[in-house]
Enzyme design. Structure first.
Site, short mmCIF file in Angstrom:
data_model
loop_
_atom_site.label_atom_id
_atom_site.label_comp_id
_atom_site.label_asym_id
_atom_site.label_seq_id
_atom_site.Cartn_x
_atom_site.Cartn_y
_atom_site.Cartn_z
N GLY A 131 0.84 -1.19 0.00
CA GLY A 131 0.00 0.00 0.00
C GLY A 131 0.88 1.24 0.00
O GLY A 131 1.43 1.62 -1.03
N GLY A 132 1.07 1.83 1.19
CA GLY A 132 1.92 3.00 1.27
C GLY A 132 3.39 2.66 1.53
O GLY A 132 4.24 3.54 1.52
N GLY A 133 3.66 1.39 1.79
CA GLY A 133 5.04 0.99 2.05
C GLY A 133 5.60 1.53 3.35
O GLY A 133 6.79 1.71 3.51
N THR A 134 4.71 1.77 4.34
CA THR A 134 5.17 2.42 5.57
C THR A 134 5.39 1.46 6.73
O THR A 134 5.63 1.90 7.85
CB THR A 134 4.15 3.49 6.02
OG1 THR A 134 2.91 2.84 6.30
CG2 THR A 134 3.93 4.53 4.94
N SER A 135 5.33 0.16 6.46
CA SER A 135 5.53 -0.80 7.56
C SER A 135 6.85 -0.53 8.27
O SER A 135 7.87 -0.29 7.64
CB SER A 135 5.55 -2.23 7.01
OG SER A 135 5.95 -3.13 8.03
N GLY A 263 -1.64 -9.42 4.90
CA GLY A 263 -1.45 -9.95 3.55
C GLY A 263 -1.11 -11.42 3.50
O GLY A 263 -0.85 -11.96 2.43
N VAL A 267 -5.71 -10.60 0.09
CA VAL A 267 -5.47 -9.19 -0.19
C VAL A 267 -6.78 -8.44 0.01
O VAL A 267 -7.76 -8.69 -0.70
CB VAL A 267 -4.96 -8.98 -1.63
CG1 VAL A 267 -4.74 -7.50 -1.91
CG2 VAL A 267 -3.67 -9.77 -1.84
N TYR A 444 4.59 4.17 23.96
CA TYR A 444 5.30 4.30 22.69
C TYR A 444 6.70 4.83 23.00
O TYR A 444 6.85 5.96 23.45
CB TYR A 444 4.53 5.27 21.80
CG TYR A 444 5.03 5.38 20.38
CD1 TYR A 444 4.44 4.65 19.35
CD2 TYR A 444 6.08 6.24 20.04
CE1 TYR A 444 4.87 4.76 18.04
CE2 TYR A 444 6.53 6.35 18.74
CZ TYR A 444 5.92 5.61 17.74
OH TYR A 444 6.35 5.73 16.44
#
Lengths: 524, 524
Positions: A131-135, A263, A267, A444
């Site tokens: 998707g956004g590749g932000t993993s 995933g 999908v 966090y």
């Protein structure tokens, strides 16, 4: 190639080209003092991926589904899908270990996704949904597993609002819609999703669902999984359409098997979500409390007895001293941000009630300005990290959640474990609480240290293992909103038990018998 | 036998022995007029179950786990576990079709449950987990499936509060704790679970979890599945302990696979729940609106823009005319009950806001008295049904949920289908809305008709099939809070798709390879 992938290479750094540098003199001074690092940004080398290993027959089968314009094997496209955004991803990339998918495939909708899965199963090609590749947990690493090749299944062409039910306050969005695009599509009709994780600028609806995202307003507006009404997914075994009522007792909730499945089961192509009218007022305020314990008591009262704010974020003494949240000067005590996004009357009532609680414990208002600074800068931490990494700093985060009772001891323990693993000198461990529940909250942690130039990967892997082991021992979750990916997979058994992992394997075997879906993620 | 099972036979009727009759002159007149039934309560015949078929070696193995005092094969114990509380259960029982478990086994805790499952798997004995026995969908029917015998696994000895965390507002209860017992245990410490389904008097924590129960305060306090923090279950493949944070992104939420699993995947033994301090004020009010559409508009505004009440219940014109909810005289328009259970200030604020909405649409207050009558009588519908059944009436309910947009048409369609299937003369279909979500609400239908003396089972099965088919076609859920059991199992594929059912079968095969757990339920 009619649809260029965002350029230049978005997988190498977060900041768009030409961005102003964020490493200000105050932070540089802190890095010099605490880590003995003189943070001069350096250049990031750009690796060239190895040649594509996609076999010719597989190439033809994929091209038959999406057309030549949407099947890319050039270096630029493959390098742009070579990694997510974890510290390890970026360190590995910068140190030249070349891994990239053999092709990037861009389907137009659900049916093309389903056809691509069939073609990949037939040709022994692994599939990494992208998707956004932000993993930040290795979730999009292009691992072929035991298969002949691996593709990145880029969902950016699934970018439509399919339905908006203004009576029922639900919207159906395709999986590739990004955070800003969702707000644009919904905002034009007077609605908002209101889901704002730090990855907002790039992350997608499908990614939010596949990783159980939480956003900065999740305290009031709910986690992403709370918002999901219906899901559609393509799997190698067929289609899943789940969710037929706002509430149901028709057996186990299978939506909750796809949410967080990263995933590995299918999908996700379409998601129906609870949405709301754009709020009349957005008020964010900054307060200062004497110490973490005081701040936690305030947050617990707001979360339990209420009235609950939509935003609540408490920095510990270290994070407050760093001034990271607001970009301001170092300060004593603990910074507490609290915010409301609703009708004017509701905001007035809830903020007044919160003020009474805050004043009772001696909190000092810092006005809306400091909160405004946080709001303006709230998506910039990944950009700042670009510069820290380039300057030789180890900069990474990890997060968890636990009960209110267990929270203070867990905060102390994880901090101690990280300082011990990376220091004791030359390490900063800062923390904030940012997602409140009636029964507990998230923690966090941000970690800064001198990067070990000889073994940067091992240095962080050992520290991360020590911290995650501490979470598992304490009975806290191994991840509150970052998901499992490759990095947390060894601890999934600590979270759900070995039998729980076996149940997930049984589900995967039924939906993905050839094991082509995102090898190495979630289940290791 | 040191621990007698509640006597006389609790599976034959709901009302305790010696209860006052509830069939008042008003309701009798209605039945005479609408159904031409002269409702004189008759006697319910008590069938004698066939002899136990439990093989001797299995008997010995079970007795070795729980001791002779907790393994019962006498007629009284077996007849008391012969059925749930659906119309079909009671009709079958009254017409003498004799089905009963071959034994009733009463374990003392998790470890004995686990040992019993091992013994049953080894001796080919099916297991029906049995809490309060209040299933209305065939969930506790003692079906042996392909196995040599079947036992009722009675969880009534698992009746302890194991932990109360007063800081985090969570309580861990054993599965056999009933609704009243939970309130007693928690109330002694100042807390409440606040989960009050109509089955409250008998139903248990484990049953709530296994069937995804919803209660009369679920609009404000959440469905039971919303309250669950952690679960412990025994399965033939081992133990599951799930839930390690108030929120998590550690993969799919496996708790949601056990919630609603209806004893087919494992036996839930302990549940950790969100609880609250006992509310300062409980205010319930009755209002009258002109018609269903007006009432639905009020409910939608309360659910979406808020402030949301804790109780909201709107009777349609038929149910209002029957006066069933309040036991009062027949009346025009639609009865709307609304209630708040919280601190005095919060109740004052939310009720004032609701009053403004109600007054704007011309609703008339009926005061707290009518609401008080509802509250006093809210658990008595099952008792009234005892009398209706004895008098020759078909009396049953079914429920669903859908979006606000689809709700009015679904209400009309299901009513029409039921009247068509059972009438058109001599049938009453009444309905209420009783669980609000931001995106939709539930519909709960009550059906009264002349019972077909020659084929009472077929008469209802055909009507139920027609109504459930209408739900499936409309995209509404086949059950909002009654669960699947045997009765809804044929439609589970319509709810989650054939592939969804296959996923559930894969999970069951992993956890219960011998298929001994609750045969015929959930998956058919």
């Amino acid at each position: 190639m009619s649809e260029p992938v965002a350029a230049p290479n978005p997988a190498a750094r977060w900041a768009p080209p030409g961005s102003e540098p964020l490493l200000d003199p105050g932070l540089r001074a802190l890095l010099r003092q605490a880590l003995a690092i003189d943070a001069e940004p350096g250049a990031v080398p750009e690796p060239v991926p190895p040649p594509s290993a996609l076999p010719g027959d597989a190439h033809a089968a994929l091209e038959a589904v999406v057309g030549a314009a949407h099947l890319r094997t050039d270096d630029a496209a493959r390098a742009a899908h070579a990694n997510g955004m974890s510290y390890l991803d970026l360190v590995r990339r910068a140190t030249g270990a070349p891994v990239a998918p053999d092709a990037v495939v861009l389907p137009a909708g659900h049916d093309e996704v389903a056809a691509l899965l069939a073609a990949c199963a037939a040709h022994d090609v692994a599939v990494v949904p992208f998707g956004g590749g932000t993993s930040v947990v290795g979730g999009v690493r292009p691992l072929a597993g035991a298969h002949s090749a691996v593709i990145a299944l880029d969902l950016s062409r699934l970018d439509a609002l399919l339905d908006l039910d203004e009576v029922s306050w639900t919207a159906t969005l395709q999986a590739g819609v990004t955070g800003p695009r969702a707000e644009e599509l919904l905002g034009a009709r007077g609605f908002t999703l209101g889901h704002v994780p730090q990855s907002f600028e790039r992350a997608t609806i499908g990614g939010y669902a596949a990783t159980r995202s939480a956003g900065q307003l999740s305290t009031g507006w709910g986690r992403f999984d709370d918002l999901v009404q219906r899901l559609r997914a393509a799997t190698p075994a067929g289609e899943l359409r789940l969710g037929r009522g706002p509430g149901t007792a028709a057996g186990p909730d299978l939506r909750q098997l796809l949410l967080g499945s990263e995933g590995a089961f299918g999908v996700i192509t379409e998601v129906t979500l609870a949405v709301r009218p754009v709020p009349e007022v957005r008020r964010h305020e900054a307060w200062r409390v004497d110490d973490l314990a005081t701040g936690l008591a305030v947050l617990r009262e707001l979360a339990q007895a209420g009235p609950r704010p939509d935003l609540a974020r408490l920095s510990d003494e270290t994070e407050t001293a760093m001034g990271v949240a607001t970009g301001g000067a170092p300060a004593a005590g603990c910074l507490l941000l609290v915010g409301w996004e609703a009708g004017a009357e509701d905001v007035a009532r809830r903020s007044a009630a919160a003020h009474a609680i805050l004043e009772r414990v001696g909190a000092r208002p810092e006005g809306e300005e400091a909160a405004h600074a946080w709001r303006e800068g709230r998506f910039r931490a990944p950009r700042l990290r670009d510069e820290l990494l380039a300057a030789g700093v180890l900069a990474e985060t990890l997060e968890t959640a636990t009960s209110w009772r267990a929270l203070p001891a867990l905060h102390a323990e994880v901090g101690a474990v990280l300082r011990d693993a990376l220091g004791p000198e030359g390490v900063i461990v800062a923390c904030h609480v940012s997602h409140l529940y009636a029964t507990g909250a998230s923690l966090y942690f941000t970690v800064l240290a001198r990067r070990d130039p000889d073994d940067p990967v091992g240095q962080w892997e050992r520290a991360k293992a020590a911290a995650t082991g501490a979470l598992a021992r304490a009975g806290a979750t191994i991840t509150h909103h970052h998901a499992v990916g490759t990095d947390h997979a060894p601890w999934l058994g600590a979270e759900v038990g070995d039998l729980g992992v076996e149940v997930l394997r049984a589900v995967k075997a039924r939906l993905d018998p050839a094991g082509i879906l995102n090898p190495g993620k979630l289940l290791g």
